[in-house]
Design a protein around this motif. Structure first.
Motif, PDB file in Angstrom:
ATOM      1  N   SER A 130       0.830  -1.210   0.000  1.00 42.51           N
ATOM      2  CA  SER A 130       0.000   0.000   0.000  1.00 42.51           C
ATOM      3  C   SER A 130       0.862   1.257   0.000  1.00 42.51           C
ATOM      4  O   SER A 130       0.559   2.224  -0.706  1.00 42.51           O
ATOM      5  CB  SER A 130      -0.906   0.018   1.231  1.00 42.51           C
ATOM      6  OG  SER A 130      -1.723  -1.112   1.261  1.00 42.51           O
ATOM      7  N   ALA A 131       1.918   1.239   0.794  1.00 40.61           N
ATOM      8  CA  ALA A 131       2.818   2.393   0.852  1.00 40.61           C
ATOM      9  C   ALA A 131       3.493   2.628  -0.493  1.00 40.61           C
ATOM     10  O   ALA A 131       3.654   3.776  -0.922  1.00 40.61           O
ATOM     11  CB  ALA A 131       3.863   2.194   1.938  1.00 40.61           C
ATOM     12  N   MET A 132       3.875   1.571  -1.180  1.00 36.89           N
ATOM     13  CA  MET A 132       4.507   1.721  -2.491  1.00 36.89           C
ATOM     14  C   MET A 132       3.530   2.303  -3.508  1.00 36.89           C
ATOM     15  O   MET A 132       3.894   3.152  -4.313  1.00 36.89           O
ATOM     16  CB  MET A 132       5.054   0.386  -2.982  1.00 36.89           C
ATOM     17  CG  MET A 132       6.257  -0.101  -2.206  1.00 36.89           C
ATOM     18  SD  MET A 132       7.632   1.054  -2.210  1.00 36.89           S
ATOM     19  CE  MET A 132       8.035   1.114  -3.929  1.00 36.89           C
ATOM     20  N   VAL A 133       2.294   1.839  -3.478  1.00 37.10           N
ATOM     21  CA  VAL A 133       1.290   2.370  -4.406  1.00 37.10           C
ATOM     22  C   VAL A 133       1.041   3.846  -4.105  1.00 37.10           C
ATOM     23  O   VAL A 133       0.985   4.679  -5.008  1.00 37.10           O
ATOM     24  CB  VAL A 133      -0.010   1.545  -4.352  1.00 37.10           C
ATOM     25  CG1 VAL A 133      -1.133   2.233  -5.115  1.00 37.10           C
ATOM     26  CG2 VAL A 133       0.221   0.146  -4.896  1.00 37.10           C
ATOM     27  N   GLY A 134       0.900   4.194  -2.831  1.00 38.66           N
ATOM     28  CA  GLY A 134       0.717   5.595  -2.461  1.00 38.66           C
ATOM     29  C   GLY A 134       1.927   6.443  -2.806  1.00 38.66           C
ATOM     30  O   GLY A 134       1.795   7.588  -3.245  1.00 38.66           O
ATOM     31  N   LEU A 135       3.112   5.885  -2.650  1.00 33.26           N
ATOM     32  CA  LEU A 135       4.350   6.607  -2.946  1.00 33.26           C
ATOM     33  C   LEU A 135       4.454   6.956  -4.422  1.00 33.26           C
ATOM     34  O   LEU A 135       4.796   8.081  -4.781  1.00 33.26           O
ATOM     35  CB  LEU A 135       5.548   5.761  -2.523  1.00 33.26           C
ATOM     36  CG  LEU A 135       6.923   6.321  -2.806  1.00 33.26           C
ATOM     37  CD1 LEU A 135       7.238   7.399  -1.785  1.00 33.26           C
ATOM     38  CD2 LEU A 135       7.962   5.230  -2.740  1.00 33.26           C
ATOM     39  N   VAL A 136       4.143   6.016  -5.299  1.00 36.65           N
ATOM     40  CA  VAL A 136       4.296   6.287  -6.729  1.00 36.65           C
ATOM     41  C   VAL A 136       3.192   7.212  -7.252  1.00 36.65           C
ATOM     42  O   VAL A 136       3.373   7.833  -8.291  1.00 36.65           O
ATOM     43  CB  VAL A 136       4.346   4.986  -7.564  1.00 36.65           C
ATOM     44  CG1 VAL A 136       5.510   4.140  -7.141  1.00 36.65           C
ATOM     45  CG2 VAL A 136       3.060   4.207  -7.504  1.00 36.65           C
ATOM     46  N   MET A 137       2.089   7.303  -6.535  1.00 38.94           N
ATOM     47  CA  MET A 137       1.007   8.187  -6.966  1.00 38.94           C
ATOM     48  C   MET A 137       1.107   9.586  -6.352  1.00 38.94           C
ATOM     49  O   MET A 137       0.445  10.509  -6.821  1.00 38.94           O
ATOM     50  CB  MET A 137      -0.344   7.565  -6.613  1.00 38.94           C
ATOM     51  CG  MET A 137      -0.684   6.350  -7.423  1.00 38.94           C
ATOM     52  SD  MET A 137      -2.237   5.585  -6.940  1.00 38.94           S
ATOM     53  CE  MET A 137      -3.401   6.904  -7.278  1.00 38.94           C
ATOM     54  N   ALA A 138       1.928   9.767  -5.317  1.00 36.76           N
ATOM     55  CA  ALA A 138       2.028  11.049  -4.622  1.00 36.76           C
ATOM     56  C   ALA A 138       2.596  12.122  -5.550  1.00 36.76           C
ATOM     57  O   ALA A 138       3.536  11.886  -6.293  1.00 36.76           O
ATOM     58  CB  ALA A 138       2.907  10.908  -3.382  1.00 36.76           C
ATOM     59  N   GLN A 139       2.012  13.298  -5.476  1.00 36.26           N
ATOM     60  CA  GLN A 139       2.444  14.422  -6.306  1.00 36.26           C
ATOM     61  C   GLN A 139       3.034  15.558  -5.483  1.00 36.26           C
ATOM     62  O   GLN A 139       3.242  16.646  -5.999  1.00 36.26           O
ATOM     63  CB  GLN A 139       1.243  14.947  -7.113  1.00 36.26           C
ATOM     64  CG  GLN A 139       0.709  13.958  -8.099  1.00 36.26           C
ATOM     65  CD  GLN A 139       1.707  13.677  -9.194  1.00 36.26           C
ATOM     66  OE1 GLN A 139       2.118  14.556  -9.915  1.00 36.26           O
ATOM     67  NE2 GLN A 139       2.107  12.418  -9.298  1.00 36.26           N
ATOM     68  N   ASP A 140       3.300  15.289  -4.228  1.00 34.38           N
ATOM     69  CA  ASP A 140       3.784  16.320  -3.323  1.00 34.38           C
ATOM     70  C   ASP A 140       4.875  15.715  -2.443  1.00 34.38           C
ATOM     71  O   ASP A 140       4.762  14.571  -2.016  1.00 34.38           O
ATOM     72  CB  ASP A 140       2.610  16.813  -2.461  1.00 34.38           C
ATOM     73  CG  ASP A 140       2.946  18.042  -1.658  1.00 34.38           C
ATOM     74  OD1 ASP A 140       4.123  18.405  -1.555  1.00 34.38           O
ATOM     75  OD2 ASP A 140       1.995  18.641  -1.108  1.00 34.38           O
ATOM     76  N   LEU A 141       5.898  16.482  -2.166  1.00 40.45           N
ATOM     77  CA  LEU A 141       6.996  15.985  -1.343  1.00 40.45           C
ATOM     78  C   LEU A 141       6.513  15.634   0.074  1.00 40.45           C
ATOM     79  O   LEU A 141       6.994  14.681   0.671  1.00 40.45           O
ATOM     80  CB  LEU A 141       8.110  17.022  -1.292  1.00 40.45           C
ATOM     81  CG  LEU A 141       9.388  16.613  -0.596  1.00 40.45           C
ATOM     82  CD1 LEU A 141      10.006  15.415  -1.299  1.00 40.45           C
ATOM     83  CD2 LEU A 141      10.371  17.748  -0.564  1.00 40.45           C
TER      84      LEU A 141
END
Length: 145
Positions: A130-141
């Motif tokens: 889940s963290a990896m999916v959220g990480l690759v979709m994040a658009q903000d630092l």
């Protein structure tokens, strides 16, 4: 009124299914530890299916105000690169979940450890996916942390 049901946002679907994998797997494992591996494999397969579905659905964004006084927004995007890495994270996650479903019960039995420890393993595996999916979709630092 039910526009989200007839026309779902692919980014939201991928993110929600991936984030739901951890609590669902741990809840099933808390109720029946022997079903933890099945729940983990099913939730990972659902996450992979959501990512594969998003290829047909096209690019999508989630952009919600988070802390408007600081001009912070929850911004996630499911573009080509995010979709590729989400596919990688869920695909490898599914392979690990399937392998672990056969290996872990035998390992715990040989080590004379309780089967309940499998819940912790699958909880961390789903959390990592889940963290990896959220990480690759994040658009903000800030969302990266």
């Amino acid at each position: 009124m039910l526009d989200w049901l007839t026309n779902p946002n692919p980014a939201a679907v991928v993110l929600v299914v991936a984030l739901a994998a951890t609590p669902v797997t741990v809840a099933v494992g808390a109720a029946r530890p022997a079903w933890t591996a099945r729940a983990g494999v099913i939730m990972t397969a659902l996450s992979l299916a959501a990512v594969l579905w998003s290829f047909a659905a096209g690019d999508a964004r989630i952009d919600l105000p988070w802390a408007p006084t600081w001009n912070l927004r929850l911004s996630f995007a499911l573009d080509g690169q995010a979709r590729l890495y989400a596919l990688l994270a869920t695909g490898v996650g599914l392979a690990v979940a399937i392998y672990a479903s056969a290996y872990l019960p035998l390992h715990l039995h040989h080590q004379d450890r309780p089967l309940g420890e499998i819940v912790r393993f699958y909880g961390f595996l789903m959390l990592f996916m889940s963290a990896m999916v959220g990480l690759v979709m994040a658009q903000d630092l800030i969302l990266l942390f």
